[in-house]
Design an enzyme around this catalytic site. Structure first.
Site, short mmCIF file in Angstrom:
data_model
loop_
_atom_site.label_atom_id
_atom_site.label_comp_id
_atom_site.label_asym_id
_atom_site.label_seq_id
_atom_site.Cartn_x
_atom_site.Cartn_y
_atom_site.Cartn_z
N CYS A 25 0.92 -1.25 0.04
CA CYS A 25 0.17 -0.01 -0.18
C CYS A 25 0.95 1.25 -0.03
O CYS A 25 0.41 2.34 -0.13
CB CYS A 25 -1.02 -0.21 1.34
SG CYS A 25 -2.15 -1.25 1.20
N HIS A 69 -12.20 8.85 -10.20
CA HIS A 69 -11.01 8.85 -11.00
C HIS A 69 -10.09 10.28 -10.79
O HIS A 69 -9.48 10.95 -11.72
CB HIS A 69 -11.45 9.08 -12.59
CG HIS A 69 -11.87 7.84 -13.18
ND1 HIS A 69 -13.24 7.28 -12.78
CD2 HIS A 69 -11.53 6.61 -13.54
CE1 HIS A 69 -13.32 6.17 -13.43
NE2 HIS A 69 -12.30 5.69 -13.84
N GLU A 108 -12.87 -0.48 0.12
CA GLU A 108 -11.86 -0.42 -0.77
C GLU A 108 -11.77 -1.66 -1.41
O GLU A 108 -11.26 -1.70 -2.65
CB GLU A 108 -10.33 -0.21 -0.03
CG GLU A 108 -10.06 1.12 0.51
CD GLU A 108 -8.79 1.18 1.05
OE1 GLU A 108 -8.36 2.43 1.16
OE2 GLU A 108 -8.15 0.17 1.52
#
Length: 118
Positions: A25, A69, A108
């Site tokens: 991550c 985005h 997520e």
């Protein structure tokens, strides 16, 4: 207590640069996020609603315009944009506009959720 919820989706990138080198991550990566806002009321309004779902359109527009985005580190101006921090951010945004807001959950991945509930 009456409770309603509505789900929203967006895709975005982030990077958790405070994590140790080699942690997956810590690299730039992205997710297909799910945000669920929950609203509660002891009594229903004159139409029989906690809140008309149509009024949650402002949150959809906010997510679409500001988060979808995008690179979340830039959007929130932080280097530690986690699902937990997103849940708090969306909770605060909603609570300011929708006083019935009781919780926000952010996912997520299909198997992970973070929730902010005061």
């Amino acid at each position: 207590m009456y409770t309603i919820s509505k789900e929203f989706h967006f895709s975005a990138s982030h990077q958790l640069s405070r994590l140790p080198e080699g942690h997956p991550c810590a690299r730039l990566h992205g997710h297909n996020y799910i945000v669920v806002v929950e609203l509660q009321a002891r009594d229903l309004d004159e139409n029989g609603f906690v809140r008309d779902y149509h009024e949650l359109g402002a949150l959809k527009r906010y997510i679409d315009d500001q988060f979808d985005h995008r690179h979340l580190n830039e959007v929130l101006g932080r280097d530690d944009v986690t699902a937990e921090r997103l849940a708090r951010h969306f909770f605060d945004w909603c609570a300011e506009r929708l006083p019935e807001t009781s919780a926000v959950r952010v996912s997520e991945t299909p198997k992970t959720w973070a929730e902010y509930r005061p």
